[in-house]
Motif scaffolding. Structure first.
Motif, PDB file in Angstrom:
ATOM      1  N   LEU A  43       0.825  -1.208   0.000  1.00 54.77           N
ATOM      2  CA  LEU A  43       0.000   0.000   0.000  1.00 54.77           C
ATOM      3  C   LEU A  43       0.860   1.260   0.000  1.00 54.77           C
ATOM      4  O   LEU A  43       0.518   2.250  -0.652  1.00 54.77           O
ATOM      5  CB  LEU A  43      -0.919   0.006   1.223  1.00 54.77           C
ATOM      6  CG  LEU A  43      -2.110  -0.948   1.184  1.00 54.77           C
ATOM      7  CD1 LEU A  43      -2.873  -0.899   2.501  1.00 54.77           C
ATOM      8  CD2 LEU A  43      -3.053  -0.604   0.032  1.00 54.77           C
ATOM      9  N   ARG A  44       1.978   1.213   0.716  1.00 49.39           N
ATOM     10  CA  ARG A  44       2.852   2.391   0.759  1.00 49.39           C
ATOM     11  C   ARG A  44       3.418   2.723  -0.617  1.00 49.39           C
ATOM     12  O   ARG A  44       3.783   3.866  -0.884  1.00 49.39           O
ATOM     13  CB  ARG A  44       3.971   2.161   1.774  1.00 49.39           C
ATOM     14  CG  ARG A  44       3.482   2.103   3.220  1.00 49.39           C
ATOM     15  CD  ARG A  44       4.630   2.054   4.202  1.00 49.39           C
ATOM     16  NE  ARG A  44       4.129   1.864   5.569  1.00 49.39           N
ATOM     17  CZ  ARG A  44       4.073   0.693   6.179  1.00 49.39           C
ATOM     18  NH1 ARG A  44       4.539  -0.406   5.563  1.00 49.39           N
ATOM     19  NH2 ARG A  44       3.596   0.600   7.404  1.00 49.39           N
TER      20      ARG A  44
ATOM     21  N   LEU B 145      -1.391   9.986  -0.575  1.00 50.73           N
ATOM     22  CA  LEU B 145      -2.356   9.288   0.258  1.00 50.73           C
ATOM     23  C   LEU B 145      -1.648   8.784   1.517  1.00 50.73           C
ATOM     24  O   LEU B 145      -0.431   8.938   1.658  1.00 50.73           O
ATOM     25  CB  LEU B 145      -2.989   8.133  -0.520  1.00 50.73           C
ATOM     26  CG  LEU B 145      -3.658   8.492  -1.855  1.00 50.73           C
ATOM     27  CD1 LEU B 145      -4.243   7.240  -2.502  1.00 50.73           C
ATOM     28  CD2 LEU B 145      -4.725   9.539  -1.667  1.00 50.73           C
ATOM     29  N   VAL B 146      -2.398   8.172   2.420  1.00 48.75           N
ATOM     30  CA  VAL B 146      -1.821   7.624   3.648  1.00 48.75           C
ATOM     31  C   VAL B 146      -2.364   6.218   3.868  1.00 48.75           C
ATOM     32  O   VAL B 146      -3.393   5.833   3.302  1.00 48.75           O
ATOM     33  CB  VAL B 146      -2.139   8.501   4.873  1.00 48.75           C
ATOM     34  CG1 VAL B 146      -1.462   9.853   4.773  1.00 48.75           C
ATOM     35  CG2 VAL B 146      -3.645   8.661   5.052  1.00 48.75           C
ATOM     36  N   VAL B 147      -1.669   5.467   4.695  1.00 48.14           N
ATOM     37  CA  VAL B 147      -2.120   4.139   5.092  1.00 48.14           C
ATOM     38  C   VAL B 147      -2.720   4.238   6.487  1.00 48.14           C
ATOM     39  O   VAL B 147      -2.077   4.712   7.422  1.00 48.14           O
ATOM     40  CB  VAL B 147      -0.958   3.119   5.083  1.00 48.14           C
ATOM     41  CG1 VAL B 147      -1.441   1.765   5.605  1.00 48.14           C
ATOM     42  CG2 VAL B 147      -0.390   2.974   3.681  1.00 48.14           C
TER      43      VAL B 147
ATOM     44  N   PHE C  62      -5.431  -0.041   5.160  1.00 48.79           N
ATOM     45  CA  PHE C  62      -6.242   0.404   4.025  1.00 48.79           C
ATOM     46  C   PHE C  62      -5.825   1.818   3.649  1.00 48.79           C
ATOM     47  O   PHE C  62      -5.229   2.551   4.444  1.00 48.79           O
ATOM     48  CB  PHE C  62      -7.737   0.343   4.350  1.00 48.79           C
ATOM     49  CG  PHE C  62      -8.175   1.240   5.465  1.00 48.79           C
ATOM     50  CD1 PHE C  62      -8.688   2.510   5.220  1.00 48.79           C
ATOM     51  CD2 PHE C  62      -8.081   0.818   6.789  1.00 48.79           C
ATOM     52  CE1 PHE C  62      -9.094   3.336   6.258  1.00 48.79           C
ATOM     53  CE2 PHE C  62      -8.495   1.631   7.839  1.00 48.79           C
ATOM     54  CZ  PHE C  62      -9.002   2.897   7.571  1.00 48.79           C
ATOM     55  N   LEU C  63      -6.137   2.201   2.425  1.00 51.35           N
ATOM     56  CA  LEU C  63      -5.771   3.529   1.917  1.00 51.35           C
ATOM     57  C   LEU C  63      -6.756   4.594   2.385  1.00 51.35           C
ATOM     58  O   LEU C  63      -7.940   4.324   2.607  1.00 51.35           O
ATOM     59  CB  LEU C  63      -5.753   3.520   0.388  1.00 51.35           C
ATOM     60  CG  LEU C  63      -4.561   2.876  -0.319  1.00 51.35           C
ATOM     61  CD1 LEU C  63      -4.723   3.018  -1.828  1.00 51.35           C
ATOM     62  CD2 LEU C  63      -3.249   3.492   0.130  1.00 51.35           C
ATOM     63  N   ALA C  64      -6.274   5.815   2.506  1.00 57.58           N
ATOM     64  CA  ALA C  64      -7.132   6.949   2.857  1.00 57.58           C
ATOM     65  C   ALA C  64      -6.501   8.233   2.331  1.00 57.58           C
ATOM     66  O   ALA C  64      -5.286   8.298   2.091  1.00 57.58           O
ATOM     67  CB  ALA C  64      -7.339   7.034   4.369  1.00 57.58           C
TER      68      ALA C  64
END
Length: 387
Positions: free
Chosen positions: A49-50, A178-180, A208-210
């Protein structure tokens, strides 16, 4: 080593592959697969995700997309659009229910690969906010008005669309990234119907992504006035209250019950928007007043102006009476003389008679002027006004 499930020549193409939008990296080139057996590595979800966080070259596309949307909205008539610039006060997530190898998806707009909030979701939140305001006793928001704004939710021939149209929202992530985020269910066995909830269960962190807090959101809403009832109040004023409630109490996107998706209108943009709206309302009111006065006869226009001058003396007279006694040389004397000098120049008999009536009432309370010449002058003016 975790890799994306794409041909090697694509992975080796640094220029195109490493700078692609986050949506493409998340959906098409997700780096979570173990080369050789193509299984998901046990602890690689957060790392994968990162690799999807940075906007990269897509930041230019996002700014252009937002600028184009704002230009299209600005081209519409002022009375048919409302543009609200907001800032997220908490992380924002959307599309978590979409299927994905990390168990939680994310809504990216194709073909741009950029995060977005669908206009239909915006409309649903605003409708819920309107319903809550009605339930809370807001007298100006009624079920017929809600149906007129958002449409009737009926499964028959009577269903119809509402006056409002909500455009898709393209957030500008703070820091162009984005952030995790992590959710940690503590009762996994219970949720899977494998037992009762208890404190001995093993937590299961799920990344999850946000979109991070302090990101910029622009809401564009358009209205077809022809679909609004005649008795409907100013739709923008009503919509402002609905949006304020949605920002403060409902939120947008997923996980709003735990604080995600909370927004607040950008204060600088809000002040500027309200200033422009007030200026336009004043201009419209001035134009309507000028049009109305143009249809009046010269006598009616003079009568309106005369009644304004008469009202000035009336206010000064009531203020003087409230003090209980009259003192020569007080402001009431100046206002009395001023009205005399104005009224004697008026041509309309109605204006002259109304001025004379008030002036006689004032003189009965104050008494005539002590100066003999001024007293005679007042008597002559009164006789002329009443003739």
């Amino acid at each position: 080593m975790n890799v994306a499930a794409v041909p090697k020549y694509v992975r080796d193409s640094a220029a195109g592959f490493r700078n692609c939008p986050p949506g493409h990296r998340f959906n098409l080139y997700f780096e979570i697969w173990q080369e050789g057996n193509w299984l998901i590595t046990k602890n690689g979800k957060a790392d994968a995700l990162r690799a999807c966080l940075a906007l990269g070259d897509a930041a230019v596309v996002l700014r252009a997309l937002r600028a184009r949307q704002k230009a299209l909205a600005a081209a519409l008539p002022e009375e048919q659009r409302q543009i609200i610039d907001a800032v997220s006060t908490a992380p924002f997530a959307t599309g978590l229910g979409l299927e994905h190898p990390v168990d939680n998806g994310f809504a990216f707009l194709s073909p741009y690969g950029l995060p977005y909030l669908a206009g239909s979701s915006v409309k649903g939140v605003l409708r819920q906010a309107a319903n809550e305001l009605y339930d809370d006793g807001d007298g100006e928001i009624t079920p017929p008005l809600i149906d007129a704004l958002f449409g009737q939710e009926l499964q028959n021939a009577d269903a119809r669309r509402g006056a409002l149209t909500c455009w898709d929202v393209f957030p500008q992530p703070f820091g162009d990234s984005l952030v995790v985020e992590i959710m940690t269910p503590h009762f996994g066995d219970y949720y899977q119907n494998k037992g009762t909830p208890h404190d001995a269960g093993k937590p299961n962190p799920i990344p999850f992504l946000a979109v991070p807090a302090r990101s910029a959101f622009r809401f564009v809403l358009t209205c077809d006035p022809a679909r609004l009832p005649v008795e409907c109040p100013d739709w923008k004023t009503t919509l402002d209250r609905i949006i304020e409630h949605a920002f403060a109490w409902l939120g947008f996107g997923a996980k709003t019950t735990v604080g995600y998706g909370a927004l607040a209108e950008d204060p600088v943009a809000a002040d500027e928007r309200r200033r422009v709206e007030d200026q336009k309302r004043q201009q419209a009111a001035a134009a309507a007043e000028a049009k109305r006065r143009a249809l009046l006869s010269s006598e009616d226009r003079e009568l309106e102006a005369a009644r304004g001058s008469i009202a000035v003396l009336r206010v000064a007279f009531e203020s003087a009476k409230a003090k209980g006694r009259y003192q020569a040389g007080s402001p009431i004397d100046q206002e009395r003389l001023k009205l005399f000098q104005q009224a004697i120049e008026w041509q309309g008999p109605t204006a002259r008679r109304e001025a004379a009536g008030l002036l006689r009432e004032v003189i009965r309370w104050t008494g005539p002027p002590g100066n003999k010449e001024r007293k005679q002058q007042f008597q002559t003016w009164l006789a002329t006004l009443e003739a």
